[in-house]
Design a protein around this motif. Structure first.
Motif: not given
Length: 598
Positions: A303, A306, A325, A329, A333, A337, A365-366
């Protein structure tokens, strides 16, 4: 045809735009039947709108007549809505959860001559209101199954319209509606008293969703869920936008169905009230808290990565941060997601304030969540954050065509192409809301920063004045109280009292270990939960002015609910009703209860 061959001036133009730009799509909109999705192609959707319009016209429905929509979200809702707009008929959406008394009031006040609805429970409710009304609707039309007390069904009307379509092609209905014609009466839910009918024209609604279409990169490859009530102007306007831009729409009858639908539909864009994002956030935190210490450290690290990457948005990302990153992911993340389907590019938040930490978390987190601001009276959007222009803690910059200013007392004033024509049959209320210079008084208090981002600080009417004469805005304090996920709902009290107190609902999905099997009433009396809540309140008290500190609180054993009339259909707490209902508990807090030093 080109993508925008029809220039939209009215909602009837939207029908022709769909026909001209989105023909040949076999899966345009869908509704759920058991485990299966039932699809309508573009041709089927347009055909049903056309056929219903012909049937209504043959039945003697005139421009300016009011027709009510009393149903959960479904393709039929938009079929009726757009068929009415082809004819210049005014639609009156009604929240599907309203009791008979409020439904009866809206039908009577609007003078609706027909009601389209779904379900046997609503049939019984409408029969009750019809029997007691001095001027009941002449027609009750059912979306689905047959019912003895019903005058017509949608399928019968569509069959009648189909028979007429050979002699009346769709193009014959083009151009019969003026932009300044009334399109809809939307009754505001309000916190007390009877709702007011907001008069919105075709130009009001079209100007709003076409202006928003310039700000968000969406198109025919996108997929969405429609689950906020279409009777509320937010989902309705968003769906107009999605239909306009070719987004595939899946309708759900309730927000509670959304979590399961995420993995089924895998939406790429959507709109919701902040509560859905809050629940997703709290569930993530709750699950992480059950993991090993090493996994919790990985989560916190990811986090943090991010957040640092988000700060560089639009700028060069250092190679080491880009690598970190990528690792984050894969490790963290992607799992978050996947909870929202795995394809969600961004989401819109409206209807209430989005806590800053939730916006920052999902961005890290995108998943961009873009908070906006508006009212039913403004069709609704005035401001919105957007890709490439998002400041957390604000509701964004004004959309094209909107003017804003801050009055001397801090109230937000607005002018907009989406500004209502007034309140139905209430000229005094209209004059109170829109001043002689054409500025709409929103009732919200805020400030605009040097970059044009609007920050809402409170509702003007919600400002508390303590017996010591101190003005207190409760909403920022309530947002701080619910920020870390320990508290799910908070209502701060203090008007005419010497200090502030609060009714607090714990997050029952994340209670201290060992309390999970206890009933909520037992949980709120347990010392370990009380200690956790006291710590949260004490931390908040350390961040606010002395007169804004919560001195005492009472824990509630259930969430404030729509069924109990304590929140609006858009999940806003009805402050006055809550305070009235719990006046004895509130009175006791000024004599005894949990106290937080501060």
């Amino acid at each position: 045809m080109t993508e925008h061959s029809t220039q939209l001036k009215t909602l009837s133009d939207l029908v022709f735009h769909l026909a001209e730009t989105q023909a040949g799509r076999p899966e345009r909109v869908a509704s759920k039947a058991g485990r299966e999705w039932l699809w309508l192609s573009t041709e089927e959707l347009i055909g049903r709108i056309h056929h219903l319009a012909l049937a209504l016209q043959a039945d003697g429905v005139k421009p300016g007549e009011r027709i009510a929509l009393f149903s959960e979200n479904c393709p039929e809702w938009h079929i009726v809505d757009l068929a009415c707009h082809l004819l210049g008929v005014v639609t009156v959406p009604i929240y599907p959860t309203l009791p008979a008394s409020q439904v009866g009031y809206i039908l009577e006040d609007s003078g609706s001559t027909c009601v389209f609805f779904r379900g046997k429970a609503k049939a019984a409710l409408l029969a009750e209101t019809r029997a007691s009304s001095a001027s009941p609707p002449r027609t009750l039309a059912l979306f689905d199954e047959e019912h003895d007390a019903i005058d017509a069904t949608l399928s019968d009307l569509l069959a009648d319209g189909l028979d007429r379509a050979a002699d009346r092609p769709l193009d014959e209905l083009r151009g019969g509606v003026e932009p300044d014609a009334l399109a809809s009466l939307i009754y505001t839910s309000g916190t007390t008293g009877n709702p007011k009918g907001v008069m919105l024209t075709h130009a009001n609604l079209v100007s709003n969703f076409t202006a928003c279409s310039e700000l968000f990169p969406i198109g025919s490859d996108d997929v969405t869920l429609s689950f906020l009530p279409l009777s509320h102007v937010l989902q309705r306007t968003v769906d107009y936008l999605f239909l306009y831009k070719g987004v595939t729409v899946h309708y759900l009858t309730a927000i509670e169905q959304a979590p399961r639908a995420f993995t089924d539909v895998r939406p790429t864009v959507m709109a919701s009230v902040p509560r859905l994002y809050e629940r997703a956030y709290l569930r993530v935190l709750s699950n992480v808290a059950k993991e090993s210490a090493s996994k919790q450290r990985i989560f916190s690290w990811a986090v943090g990565v991010g957040e640092r990457a988000s700060e560089k948005s639009g700028r060069f990302l250092a190679p080491h941060l880009a690598v970190q990153k990528g690792v984050a992911q894969r490790l963290v993340y992607r799992k978050i997601q996947d909870r929202l389907g795995g394809r969600l590019r961004f989401a819109i938040a409206g209807g209430a304030a989005l806590p800053i930490q939730i916006g920052r978390f999902f961005d890290a987190v995108g998943i961009g969540i873009y908070e906006g601001y508006g009212l039913t009276e403004t069709s609704p959007v005035l401001c919105v954050n957007r890709p490439g222009g998002c400041h957390f803690g604000t509701v964004g910059q004004r959309i094209p065509g909107v003017e804003l200013r801050i009055a001397k007392d801090g109230e937000i004033l607005a002018k907009s192409p989406g500004l209502m024509q007034g309140y139905w049959n209430q000229p005094d209320a209209t004059a109170e809301a829109i001043d002689d210079e054409g500025w709409f008084h929103t009732g919200d208090v805020g400030e605009i920063d040097d970059d044009g981002y609007l920050r809402i600080t409170d509702r003007k009417k919600d400002l508390l004045v303590t017996s010591g004469g101190k003005n207190v805005a409760p909403q920022p304090i309530e947002q701080l109280l619910t920020a870390d996920g320990t508290i799910a709902q908070a209502v701060v009290i203090g008007d005419n009292y010497p200090y502030l107190t609060a009714l607090l609902v714990p997050n029952f999905e994340d209670v201290p270990a060992g309390l999970e099997d206890l009933e909520p009433a037992e949980q709120i009396a347990h010392p370990r939960l009380l200690e956790r809540i006291e710590e949260t309140v004490a931390q908040v008290n350390g961040r606010v002015a002395e007169h804004e500190r919560v001195r005492r609180f009472k824990l509630m054993d259930r969430e404030f609910s729509l069924d109990e009339g304590e929140i609006t259909p858009t999940l806003k707490i009805r402050r006055k009703i809550v305070i009235q209902r719990y006046e004895n508990i509130i009175g006791d807090m000024y004599l005894k209860s949990q106290r937080v030093s501060g």
